[in-house]
Design a protein around this motif. Structure first.
Motif, PDB file in Angstrom:
ATOM      1  N   CYS A 487     -14.670  -3.465  10.212  1.00  0.00           N
ATOM      2  CA  CYS A 487     -13.643  -3.078  11.171  1.00  0.00           C
ATOM      3  C   CYS A 487     -14.339  -2.740  12.488  1.00  0.00           C
ATOM      4  O   CYS A 487     -15.336  -2.001  12.495  1.00  0.00           O
ATOM      5  CB  CYS A 487     -12.860  -1.880  10.649  1.00  0.00           C
ATOM      6  SG  CYS A 487     -11.622  -1.248  11.799  1.00  0.00           S
ATOM      7  N   VAL A 488     -13.843  -3.276  13.592  1.00  0.00           N
ATOM      8  CA  VAL A 488     -14.455  -3.066  14.893  1.00  0.00           C
ATOM      9  C   VAL A 488     -13.454  -2.392  15.826  1.00  0.00           C
ATOM     10  O   VAL A 488     -12.293  -2.822  15.922  1.00  0.00           O
ATOM     11  CB  VAL A 488     -14.937  -4.400  15.503  1.00  0.00           C
ATOM     12  CG1 VAL A 488     -15.533  -4.166  16.889  1.00  0.00           C
ATOM     13  CG2 VAL A 488     -15.960  -5.070  14.593  1.00  0.00           C
ATOM     14  N   ILE A 489     -13.903  -1.334  16.500  1.00  0.00           N
ATOM     15  CA  ILE A 489     -13.051  -0.626  17.457  1.00  0.00           C
ATOM     16  C   ILE A 489     -13.783  -0.522  18.792  1.00  0.00           C
ATOM     17  O   ILE A 489     -15.010  -0.634  18.859  1.00  0.00           O
ATOM     18  CB  ILE A 489     -12.667   0.789  16.966  1.00  0.00           C
ATOM     19  CG1 ILE A 489     -13.932   1.647  16.765  1.00  0.00           C
ATOM     20  CG2 ILE A 489     -11.844   0.708  15.691  1.00  0.00           C
ATOM     21  CD1 ILE A 489     -13.639   3.114  16.473  1.00  0.00           C
ATOM     22  N   GLY A 490     -13.024  -0.298  19.858  1.00  0.00           N
ATOM     23  CA  GLY A 490     -13.612  -0.052  21.161  1.00  0.00           C
ATOM     24  C   GLY A 490     -13.825   1.442  21.354  1.00  0.00           C
ATOM     25  O   GLY A 490     -12.953   2.248  21.036  1.00  0.00           O
ATOM     26  N   ALA A 540     -10.686   3.519   5.944  1.00  0.00           N
ATOM     27  CA  ALA A 540      -9.306   3.971   5.740  1.00  0.00           C
ATOM     28  C   ALA A 540      -8.325   2.880   6.133  1.00  0.00           C
ATOM     29  O   ALA A 540      -8.536   2.146   7.103  1.00  0.00           O
ATOM     30  CB  ALA A 540      -9.049   5.227   6.557  1.00  0.00           C
ATOM     31  N   MET A 541      -7.258   2.778   5.346  1.00  0.00           N
ATOM     32  CA  MET A 541      -6.217   1.780   5.580  1.00  0.00           C
ATOM     33  C   MET A 541      -4.905   2.460   5.938  1.00  0.00           C
ATOM     34  O   MET A 541      -4.638   3.588   5.532  1.00  0.00           O
ATOM     35  CB  MET A 541      -5.996   0.921   4.322  1.00  0.00           C
ATOM     36  CG  MET A 541      -7.198   0.109   3.896  1.00  0.00           C
ATOM     37  SD  MET A 541      -7.393  -1.341   4.952  1.00  0.00           S
ATOM     38  CE  MET A 541      -8.829  -2.109   4.190  1.00  0.00           C
ATOM     39  N   THR A 542      -4.074   1.743   6.683  1.00  0.00           N
ATOM     40  CA  THR A 542      -2.709   2.198   6.901  1.00  0.00           C
ATOM     41  C   THR A 542      -1.888   1.894   5.651  1.00  0.00           C
ATOM     42  O   THR A 542      -2.366   1.256   4.711  1.00  0.00           O
ATOM     43  CB  THR A 542      -2.070   1.493   8.110  1.00  0.00           C
ATOM     44  OG1 THR A 542      -1.896   0.109   7.797  1.00  0.00           O
ATOM     45  CG2 THR A 542      -2.954   1.619   9.340  1.00  0.00           C
ATOM     46  N   THR A 543      -0.645   2.318   5.653  1.00  0.00           N
ATOM     47  CA  THR A 543       0.212   2.098   4.491  1.00  0.00           C
ATOM     48  C   THR A 543       0.567   0.638   4.282  1.00  0.00           C
ATOM     49  O   THR A 543       1.074   0.263   3.227  1.00  0.00           O
ATOM     50  CB  THR A 543       1.506   2.905   4.628  1.00  0.00           C
ATOM     51  OG1 THR A 543       2.172   2.497   5.821  1.00  0.00           O
ATOM     52  CG2 THR A 543       1.205   4.392   4.693  1.00  0.00           C
ATOM     53  N   THR A 544       0.334  -0.204   5.287  1.00  0.00           N
ATOM     54  CA  THR A 544       0.647  -1.628   5.153  1.00  0.00           C
ATOM     55  C   THR A 544      -0.607  -2.478   4.970  1.00  0.00           C
ATOM     56  O   THR A 544      -0.582  -3.692   5.158  1.00  0.00           O
ATOM     57  CB  THR A 544       1.432  -2.125   6.384  1.00  0.00           C
ATOM     58  OG1 THR A 544       0.719  -1.788   7.578  1.00  0.00           O
ATOM     59  CG2 THR A 544       2.809  -1.489   6.417  1.00  0.00           C
ATOM     60  N   GLY A 545      -1.741  -1.838   4.641  1.00  0.00           N
ATOM     61  CA  GLY A 545      -2.940  -2.584   4.304  1.00  0.00           C
ATOM     62  C   GLY A 545      -3.779  -3.010   5.492  1.00  0.00           C
ATOM     63  O   GLY A 545      -4.630  -3.895   5.365  1.00  0.00           O
ATOM     64  N   TYR A 547      -6.546  -1.948   8.673  1.00  0.00           N
ATOM     65  CA  TYR A 547      -7.534  -0.928   8.985  1.00  0.00           C
ATOM     66  C   TYR A 547      -6.922   0.110   9.915  1.00  0.00           C
ATOM     67  O   TYR A 547      -6.252  -0.219  10.901  1.00  0.00           O
ATOM     68  CB  TYR A 547      -8.756  -1.555   9.653  1.00  0.00           C
ATOM     69  CG  TYR A 547      -9.551  -2.463   8.747  1.00  0.00           C
ATOM     70  CD1 TYR A 547      -9.980  -2.036   7.494  1.00  0.00           C
ATOM     71  CD2 TYR A 547      -9.865  -3.764   9.131  1.00  0.00           C
ATOM     72  CE1 TYR A 547     -10.706  -2.862   6.659  1.00  0.00           C
ATOM     73  CE2 TYR A 547     -10.594  -4.601   8.302  1.00  0.00           C
ATOM     74  CZ  TYR A 547     -11.008  -4.149   7.065  1.00  0.00           C
ATOM     75  OH  TYR A 547     -11.717  -4.975   6.239  1.00  0.00           O
ATOM     76  N   ASP A 548      -7.177   1.386   9.600  1.00  0.00           N
ATOM     77  CA  ASP A 548      -6.624   2.471  10.405  1.00  0.00           C
ATOM     78  C   ASP A 548      -7.571   2.731  11.578  1.00  0.00           C
ATOM     79  O   ASP A 548      -8.414   3.636  11.544  1.00  0.00           O
ATOM     80  CB  ASP A 548      -6.453   3.728   9.551  1.00  0.00           C
ATOM     81  CG  ASP A 548      -5.585   4.770  10.233  1.00  0.00           C
ATOM     82  OD1 ASP A 548      -5.451   4.698  11.475  1.00  0.00           O
ATOM     83  OD2 ASP A 548      -5.048   5.646   9.537  1.00  0.00           O
TER      84      ASP A 548
END
Length: 566
Positions: A487-490, A540-545, A547-548
């Motif tokens: 998972c990549v974030i800024g 961590a995942m959101t409820t819809t699968g 990435y959070d």
């Protein structure tokens, strides 16, 4: 000089008279597109098709005919409880036979089915149920312990129906009526005088996952569900027929399970419902036992299943020929692994709660060859007939479909929402533009209508005035054999404004950031390479699968992530 048309007998056109009249109307019957039509068709024409539900003892089976009779019994019971046209009946359930019965009974009787997301935080569930003004909730017995603490906060709920064996006294102790699903249906007539409701009236509602604020309600009509179900079954989409047994891994609370129950009754495809048995081991055992031919679910489920069956080659999932994946980008490496090692075609699609959800589907083009099929699998697919699309640049200019120009995707169509439930125009103006839904997705479209998303507007990394696609980085990282998830974030950067932070879950092999950075170096431009790396046991995942990413950004801001520089 007069213009003479020979077709008019050689007379000057000024001398030709035409019959003047009103617009010509069709001679077609004005039959409505209603959920009751899908129910009656499926339970009669495809009476022997089945709903197979996973249980602790194995699985249970009911025919479409039986499910139709139970839907009629449920409608009688709900009517006796005072449920009227337009009333909301919620569900707090897994994917199972009784949930399918409610899917048909509630809208067919003129009420509105509202599947609650069982994976949301309790305060979000309470907010959503109160916002929707749910009056009745059908709850699976295994979920009753999770549901009970929320009950006192549900201001409009007056009745709870429990599917399965459970002590109802805890519900009644809170001043709410409580009934057993089986007992409630017992003795009810097995046919119902389904009303002829307006096809544009509300049939179902779902709420967005609320990753960027409070969840928003989308209300689907009978007409939109009917048309969406037809589109989903077409050969270039999910391609359902009565020869299929379709595995519904996608939860029924997630955009109506992508309309799969309705599409099944439309086509006669049988349904395999995994109930609460969604971990890789019981899910693989269920597949091996009931032999589904197709499946729908989010990428994380298919990734976990793939790793399990490769560690346990004795598990036979060879009945599965095709998998539809959505809700998040599907790593190309996983698609290739399913195809090359298991003979399963994994195809992704794009959609949202707001689009019912089907917008595109990435079925490989005939004659594309291995290289062409691989390239298309990396995209989200071709737009379905009925879904119009356009790309808008930051200056609100429409961009061409040239597979180069990148902009925000906007869509409209008969199963695309035009507003959110219970919100005034002012609070949602940023999501709708001249009748178009602003999706928040960024991408490009080829001349023949193939969508490739490069990011979400809120996730794209703005570095030094240029955009870096977090999705592209994630897909490349997922192609490394040691990477399980990426998972990549800024994150803020003093020099460039923003830079990518790569969050990685490893399979166990000792791989460092420098090696992964070198792996990316052969695939993307040097200036896009992440300098910051985090290695996690899980993401961590959101409820819809998905990435959070919001949670990861918050952890980074709080210095709760151990960052490695490379």
């Amino acid at each position: 000089m007069s213009l003479v048309l020979s077709v008019c007998g050689g007379r000057p056109i000024s001398q030709v008279s035409f019959r003047v009249g009103g617009p010509v109307r069709s001679t077609m019957q004005d039959a409505g597109l209603q959920i009751r039509g899908l129910l009656e068709h499926g339970s009669r024409v495809f009476a022997t098709s089945t709903i197979v539900t996973a249980t602790a003892e194995g699985h249970s089976t009911a025919t479409f005919a039986k499910a139709g009779r139970n839907a009629a019994r449920l409608a009688h019971a709900l009517r006796a409880l005072g449920v009227a046209e337009g009333d909301r009946v919620a569900t707090f359930m897994w994917n199972n036979q009784q949930h399918v019965e409610a899917y048909f009974a509630v809208p067919a009787m003129g009420a509105v089915i509202h599947p609650l997301n069982i994976r949301l935080f309790p305060q979000q569930v309470v907010h959503i149920a109160n916002h929707a003004e749910d009056q009745v909730v059908i709850v699976d017995d295994s979920l009753l312990p999770a549901f009970l603490p929320m009950l006192s906060g549900l201001s409009s709920v007056r009745c709870v129906i429990v599917n399965g064996s459970a002590d109802l006294s805890a519900v009644r102790a809170q001043g709410v009526e409580a009934y057993s699903y089986d007992m409630l249906l017992r003795g009810q007539p097995d046919s119902y005088p389904w009303p002829d409701v307006d096809e544009r009236s509300a049939a179902a509602m779902c709420y967005t996952s609320g990753t960027t604020g409070d969840p928003k309600g989308v209300v689907y009509s009978h007409r939109s569900i009917y048309l969406h179900s037809i589109a989903a079954t077409l050969p270039d989409a999910i391609a359902l027929s009565r020869r299929d047994l379709a595995l519904a891994v996608v939860p029924q609370f997630h955009v109506l399970a992508w309309s799969l129950p309705y599409a099944a009754f439309l086509t006669g495809a049988s349904l395999a419902m995994p109930d609460r048995f969604l971990a890789p081991e019981p899910l693989a055992a269920f597949i091996a036992a009931v032999r589904p031919t197709k499946g729908l679910g989010v990428p994380t489920v298919w990734g976990n299943l793939l790793r399990f069956v490769e560690a346990h080659p004795e598990i036979d999932i060879s009945s599965m020929k095709e998998i539809g994946s959505g809700g998040a980008a599907t790593p190309e490496s996983m698609t290739r692994a399913y195809a090359e090692r298991h003979g399963i075609t994994l195809m992704q699609g794009w959609g949202m709660t707001e689009t019912s959800p089907l917008g595109t589907f990435a079925r490989p083009l005939a004659g594309a060859g291995a290289e062409g099929a691989s390239a298309h699998r990396a995209g989200q697919g071709r737009f379905c007939a009925g879904v119009e699309a356009r790309l808008i640049d930051p200056h609100d200019e429409v961009l061409p479909w040239d597979d180069i120009s990148v902009g925000e995707l906007q869509v409209r169509g008969p199963w695309v929402t035009g507003s959110y439930y219970g919100e005034d125009a002012g609070t949602q103006a940023d999501r709708f533009s001249d009748g178009w839904l602003r999706t928040g997705d960024v991408g490009r479209i080829s001349p023949d209508g193939w969508l490739t998303l490069t990011d979400r507007m809120k996730d794209v990394i703005k570095s030094g005035g240029e955009w870096i696609s977090s999705v592209e980085l994630e897909n490349h990282l997922a192609g490394h054999p040691a990477v399980v998830e990426a998972c990549v974030i800024g994150v803020p950067d003093d020099r460039w404004g923003e830079r990518p932070l790569a969050c990685v879950v490893l399979a166990g092999d000792p791989v460092d950031a420098s090696e992964l950075k070198g792996f990316l170096g052969d695939r993307i431009a040097r200036w896009q390479l992440p300098e910051r790396w985090v290695f996690l046991p899980a993401i961590a995942m959101t409820t819809t699968g998905k990435y959070d990413k919001r949670a990861l950004r918050e952890q980074y801001a709080q210095e709760a992530l151990k960052v490695v520089m490379a």
